[in-house]
Design an enzyme around this catalytic site. Structure first.
Site, PDB file in Angstrom:
ATOM      1  N   LYS A  62      13.090   2.715 -41.196  1.00 48.61           N
ATOM      2  CA  LYS A  62      12.891   2.862 -39.752  1.00 48.61           C
ATOM      3  C   LYS A  62      13.064   4.300 -39.253  1.00 48.61           C
ATOM      4  O   LYS A  62      12.716   4.609 -38.120  1.00 48.61           O
ATOM      5  CB  LYS A  62      13.832   1.933 -38.996  1.00 48.61           C
ATOM      6  CG  LYS A  62      13.481   0.461 -39.195  1.00 48.61           C
ATOM      7  CD  LYS A  62      14.306  -0.452 -38.310  1.00 48.61           C
ATOM      8  CE  LYS A  62      13.873  -1.900 -38.464  1.00 48.61           C
ATOM      9  NZ  LYS A  62      14.249  -2.441 -39.799  1.00 48.61           N
TER      10      LYS A  62
HETATM   11  C1  LIG Z   1      13.539  -3.518 -40.321  1.00 45.66           C
HETATM   12  C2  LIG Z   1      13.611  -3.720 -41.789  1.00 45.66           C
HETATM   13  C3  LIG Z   1      12.690  -4.532 -42.476  1.00 45.66           C
HETATM   14  C4  LIG Z   1      11.620  -5.330 -41.748  1.00 45.66           C
HETATM   15  O1  LIG Z   1      10.623  -4.524 -41.230  1.00 45.66           O
HETATM   16  P1  LIG Z   1       9.599  -5.113 -40.122  1.00 45.66           P
HETATM   17  O2  LIG Z   1       8.712  -3.990 -39.800  1.00 45.66           O
HETATM   18  O3  LIG Z   1      10.462  -5.546 -38.972  1.00 45.66           O
HETATM   19  O4  LIG Z   1       8.914  -6.271 -40.750  1.00 45.66           O
HETATM   20  C5  LIG Z   1      12.766  -4.619 -43.845  1.00 45.66           C
HETATM   21  N1  LIG Z   1      13.738  -3.972 -44.530  1.00 45.66           N
HETATM   22  C6  LIG Z   1      14.655  -3.189 -43.918  1.00 45.66           C
HETATM   23  C7  LIG Z   1      15.697  -2.518 -44.726  1.00 45.66           C
HETATM   24  C8  LIG Z   1      14.613  -3.029 -42.527  1.00 45.66           C
HETATM   25  O5  LIG Z   1      15.543  -2.258 -41.922  1.00 45.66           O
END
Ligand SMILES: *Cc1c(COP(=O)(O)O)cnc(C)c1O
Length: 444
Positions: free
Chosen positions: A106
């Site tokens: 993210k």
């Molecule tokens: C947020 C997150 C996800 C999921 O991603 P999305 O875009 O919400 O599907 C998967 N793995 C980790 C470590 C995350 O922080």
């Protein structure tokens, strides 16, 4: 390029408005009016492009309201860490998206969004106040993404005692323009306080107040570049290492999914001409989408806690964007996407298997992706190569890794440093007046 609301009851807007609003006035999400095609001249030779070149090419195809030189600057600040493609075994690769400051994917989206907002705010000589509720991971990505970004102040509300020490230290120790508020209540209480503030005319009349959640296009658009980069790295691998292979092979892309933002980005890249094969939506036991693919019935439900907790989502907010992309046609969607649910036991088994076979320690989210990729390759595309997006560093989840492998892995340096910094948070009750008072003090 303009963005339209999915419901179509609000007018289309440019990138700036979509970025500041997050959600359209009719309550639905913004989507691109059309997906721009990546030109052939760019895709040939893409394997020799840098991450910054790809990041700029992709984001500039959507964003025409930021001059190229400024957009270059934003791209450079968002991607200041490597994204390696790592070979696990023959035909199975990991795209490591976790080398940013909070060790999860993210970071890029949060930073891109922060610097894009800051660009417009500088032009308009305004300050922006961002309020977010978090149950853990979003808070740290937003805190680090917006830390020290000019013209922006961030308030993060989290439920006291209900997140891990590591998560808490990552968002309460930065200071400067990041305020952490420890709420005596639950995550839902935090979310309620955020909603009340955003709907309070006393606050919104005088001040520039918004939130920064994962449905914002400012986070989604840069993620598309991950998948162009993945295909480019894969092509280079075929040229340099797997010389006997078919150079035009399109890899399967498996994405560990919760709110389905990352998978939406992968699907967008494919529609733009990125040469990738089948997509795999890998979920944990929160299997709303795999169930929908099987039964044709879409039934969101409350989420359940699993080992891959950043994917514990019972009503994935970006899935409607994927439905819109395929014209709400499940058949067409299934032609392009497989959906696989992986249980907690299978997650532990995958961490073990990958460690035994390749000496590589997966975090629980990436393990869900690898297990799903293996399942799809077994059933359909035995000969196809697959790339799994590795979404987090295993060092963030020492307990789950210890459970699977019976060993302690050392805490990565950025997390050690976060643990050593003093915590700075303000405790508040889950009551609106006190929270409003804090906001008024800061914003006036
Ligand atoms: C947020 C997150 C996800 C999921 O991603 P999305 O875009 O919400 O599907 C998967 N793995 C980790 C470590 C995350 O922080």
């Amino acid at each position: 390029m303009n963005f339209r609301s999915i419901l179509g009851k609000s007018p289309s807007v440019g990138f700036r408005d979509a970025l500041f609003r997050g959600i359209a006035p009719d309550g639905s999400l913004y989507i691109p009016e059309e997906l721009p095609a990546l030109p052939f001249s760019f895709l040939t030779g893409v394997e020799n492009r840098t991450l910054h070149e790809i990041g700029f090419r992709v984001t500039s195809a959507f964003i025409d309201e930021i001059p190229p030189a400024d957009l270059q600057g934003i791209v450079h600040r968002a991607w200041d860490f490597p994204i390696p493609l790592v070979k696990l075994e023959d035909g199975l690769y990991l795209l490591e998206l976790f080398h940013g400051p909070t060790l999860a994917f993210k970071d890029v989206g949060a930073r891109f969004m922060a610097h894009a907002l800051s660009f417009f705010l500088a032009q308009e000589r305004r300050r922006l106040f961002i309020v977010v509720a978090t149950s853990g991971d979003t808070g740290s990505a937003v805190a680090h993404g917006f830390f020290n970004v000019p013209h922006i102040t961030v308030f993060i509300l989290y439920p006291s005692g209900k997140i891990s020490t590591l998560q808490e230290q990552q968002m309460t120790t930065l200071g400067h323009n990041i305020y952490a508020l420890e709420v005596e209540g639950t995550f839902d209480d935090c979310q309620q306080l955020v909603k009340q503030a955003l709907a309070d005319p006393d606050l919104t009349r005088a001040h520039n107040l918004t939130t920064a959640n994962s449905i914002n296009l400012g986070r989604l658009i840069p993620q598309i570049a991950y998948y162009v980069w993945a295909a480019a790295r894969f092509k280079l691998e075929l040229q340099q290492v797997e010389v006997h292979k078919d150079l035009s092979e399109r890899p399967v892309i498996a994405v560990p999914s919760g709110n389905f933002g990352n998978l939406t980005a992968a699907a967008y890249s494919k529609s733009m001409g990125n040469p990738i094969g089948r997509l795999v939506a890998a979920t944990n036991e929160n299997s709303v989408v795999p169930d929908y693919f099987r039964s044709g019935l879409y039934s969101p439900r409350p989420s359940r806690q699993t080992y891959s907790n950043a994917m514990d989502v019972g009503n994935p907010s970006n899935f409607v964007r994927i439905q819109a992309l395929y014209n709400y046609n499940l058949h067409r969607m299934k032609n392009d996407i497989s959906a696989v649910s992986i249980s907690d036991d299978e997650t532990l088994a995958e961490i073990r298997r990958t460690y035994e076979q390749a000496g590589y320690v997966l975090d629980p989210h990436s393990a869900v992706g690898v297990a799903a990729a293996r399942a799809v390759r077994r059933e359909a595309d035995r000969s196809a190569s697959a790339i799994v997006t590795a979404t987090a560093h295993p060092g963030k989840f020492p307990d789950v890794v210890a459970k699977a492998l019976n060993m302690q892995i050392p805490l990565p340096l950025p997390l050690q440093e976060a643990l050593n910094r003093p915590k700075m948070s303000m405790c508040i009750r889950a009551e609106y007046p006190a929270w409003k008072e804090i906001l008024l003090q800061h914003t006036s």
